[in-house]
Design a protein around this motif. Structure first.
Motif, short mmCIF file in Angstrom:
data_model
loop_
_atom_site.label_atom_id
_atom_site.label_comp_id
_atom_site.label_asym_id
_atom_site.label_seq_id
_atom_site.Cartn_x
_atom_site.Cartn_y
_atom_site.Cartn_z
N ALA A 135 0.84 -1.20 0.00
CA ALA A 135 0.00 0.00 0.00
C ALA A 135 0.88 1.25 0.00
O ALA A 135 0.54 2.26 -0.63
CB ALA A 135 -0.94 0.00 1.20
N LEU A 136 2.03 1.18 0.70
CA LEU A 136 2.96 2.32 0.69
C LEU A 136 3.54 2.52 -0.70
O LEU A 136 3.72 3.65 -1.15
CB LEU A 136 4.09 2.11 1.70
CG LEU A 136 3.72 2.13 3.18
CD1 LEU A 136 4.97 2.01 4.03
CD2 LEU A 136 2.97 3.41 3.53
N TYR A 137 3.84 1.41 -1.36
CA TYR A 137 4.34 1.48 -2.74
C TYR A 137 3.31 2.23 -3.60
O TYR A 137 3.65 3.17 -4.34
CB TYR A 137 4.55 0.05 -3.25
CG TYR A 137 5.03 -0.05 -4.68
CD1 TYR A 137 6.37 -0.27 -4.98
CD2 TYR A 137 4.12 0.07 -5.74
CE1 TYR A 137 6.80 -0.36 -6.29
CE2 TYR A 137 4.55 -0.01 -7.05
CZ TYR A 137 5.88 -0.23 -7.33
OH TYR A 137 6.31 -0.31 -8.63
N ASP A 138 2.05 1.83 -3.48
CA ASP A 138 0.98 2.44 -4.29
C ASP A 138 0.83 3.93 -3.97
O ASP A 138 0.63 4.75 -4.87
CB ASP A 138 -0.36 1.73 -4.02
CG ASP A 138 -0.31 0.24 -4.37
OD1 ASP A 138 0.61 -0.17 -5.10
OD2 ASP A 138 -1.19 -0.50 -3.88
N ILE A 139 0.94 4.27 -2.70
CA ILE A 139 0.77 5.68 -2.30
C ILE A 139 1.97 6.52 -2.77
O ILE A 139 1.83 7.70 -3.11
CB ILE A 139 0.50 5.78 -0.78
CG1 ILE A 139 -0.93 5.27 -0.53
CG2 ILE A 139 0.65 7.22 -0.26
CD1 ILE A 139 -1.32 5.09 0.91
N GLY A 140 3.14 5.87 -2.87
CA GLY A 140 4.30 6.56 -3.44
C GLY A 140 4.06 6.91 -4.90
O GLY A 140 4.36 8.02 -5.35
N ALA A 141 3.49 5.96 -5.64
CA ALA A 141 3.19 6.21 -7.06
C ALA A 141 2.15 7.33 -7.17
O ALA A 141 2.27 8.23 -8.01
CB ALA A 141 2.67 4.93 -7.71
N PHE A 142 1.14 7.29 -6.30
CA PHE A 142 0.09 8.33 -6.29
C PHE A 142 0.73 9.69 -6.03
O PHE A 142 0.40 10.69 -6.70
CB PHE A 142 -0.91 7.98 -5.18
CG PHE A 142 -2.11 8.88 -5.10
CD1 PHE A 142 -3.31 8.55 -5.73
CD2 PHE A 142 -2.06 10.06 -4.35
CE1 PHE A 142 -4.42 9.37 -5.63
CE2 PHE A 142 -3.17 10.89 -4.25
CZ PHE A 142 -4.36 10.55 -4.88
N SER A 143 1.68 9.74 -5.11
CA SER A 143 2.33 11.01 -4.74
C SER A 143 3.05 11.61 -5.94
O SER A 143 2.92 12.79 -6.24
CB SER A 143 3.37 10.79 -3.64
OG SER A 143 2.78 10.29 -2.50
N GLN A 144 3.84 10.79 -6.62
CA GLN A 144 4.63 11.32 -7.74
C GLN A 144 3.71 11.79 -8.87
O GLN A 144 3.93 12.85 -9.46
CB GLN A 144 5.63 10.27 -8.23
CG GLN A 144 6.37 10.62 -9.51
CD GLN A 144 7.48 11.67 -9.32
OE1 GLN A 144 7.51 12.37 -8.32
NE2 GLN A 144 8.35 11.78 -10.29
#
Ligand SMILES: Cc1cc2nc3c(=O)[nH]c(=O)nc-3n(C[C@H](O)[C@H](O)[C@H](O)COP(=O)(O)O)c2cc1C
Length: 215
Positions: A135-144
């Protein structure tokens, strides 16, 4: 602007003008971000945008915590240890900032504490039951994706751990449900071009140092 130009021209901005961002623009940026990839399309991000009076109350709550020297206690803990390579890059941050920003670097701490005077801070959260790192990986992608879309809309951004230093203040002011934990805050706004703190261009290691082609 090509995607490549957007990627290489994005930089973290640390001083913003007070001008508000329209609701329509913020929604467009967040809609763009929602096209980020995620595990089995789970889209684990839960988004809270603090603006106006709510953001003022958060900043006041933080100022109180800083005055009382309350220990920062983010929902997502820092790693207990960093690799030597990561430590070396982190150690380059301050000297590079002094090189690019001169005396303005002295504002670094205060600007962090004031959330860079941004008119809005986007807090990205996830459900506590999503305990695995995906989920952190996904939120990192969302952030960028969010930060690149913001650039296209003429806005600067910075993801900042300092913006989530006091989760209990955020829980109170954003009325966060108990099941959520806060991953990161991204300050967003029109860039204050007059503040030299925004001259900072962080270094990148040569890509050849971290890529291995195996054929
Ligand atoms: C998860 C995360 C937390 C960060 N926290 C802070 C912070 O608390 N304060 C700050 O000034 N910058 C913070 N940054 C910004 C980084 O210092 C910055 O991304 C890095 O130096 C690379 O520079 P650039 O974003 O300008 O390319 C953070 C970045 C990330 C991804």
């Amino acid at each position: 602007m090509t995607v490549s130009q957007a990627i290489t021209s994005r930089r973290s901005m640390r001083a913003f003008k007070p001008d508000p961002i329209s609701r329509e623009t913020l929604l467009q940026i967040l809609r763009d971000a929602s096209y980020s990839p995620s595990w089995a399309n789970s889209q684990p991000w839960e988004v809270f945008v603090a603006e106006g009076e709510a953001l003022k109350r958060i900043k006041a709550g933080y100022a109180d915590c800083y005055a009382k020297a309350v220990r920062a206690n983010t929902d997502i803990p820092r790693p207990a240890e960093w690799t030597e390579a990561a430590k070396k890059r982190q150690q380059g941050l301050h000297p590079d900032m002094v090189r690019d920003c001169g005396d303005a670097v002295q504002q670094f701490g205060a600007l962090n504490q004031r959330m860079f005077d941004a008119p809005a801070v986007i807090f990205l959260c996830k459900d506590k039951i999503l305990s695995i790192p995906w989920a952190l990986y996904d939120i990192g992608a969302f952030s960028q994706t969010l930060m690149l879309s913001a650039l296209e809309h003429g806005l600067g951004t910075i993801p900042a751990a300092t913006s989530i230093h006091y989760p209990e203040v955020l829980r109170r002011e954003l009325k966060l449900p108990e099941n959520l934990e806060i991953v990161i805050g991204i300050a967003i706004g029109y860039v204050d071009e007059t503040n030299a703190i925004n001259n900072f261009r962080s270094a990148r290691s040569p890509i050849e140092e971290t890529v291995r082609f195996c054929d």
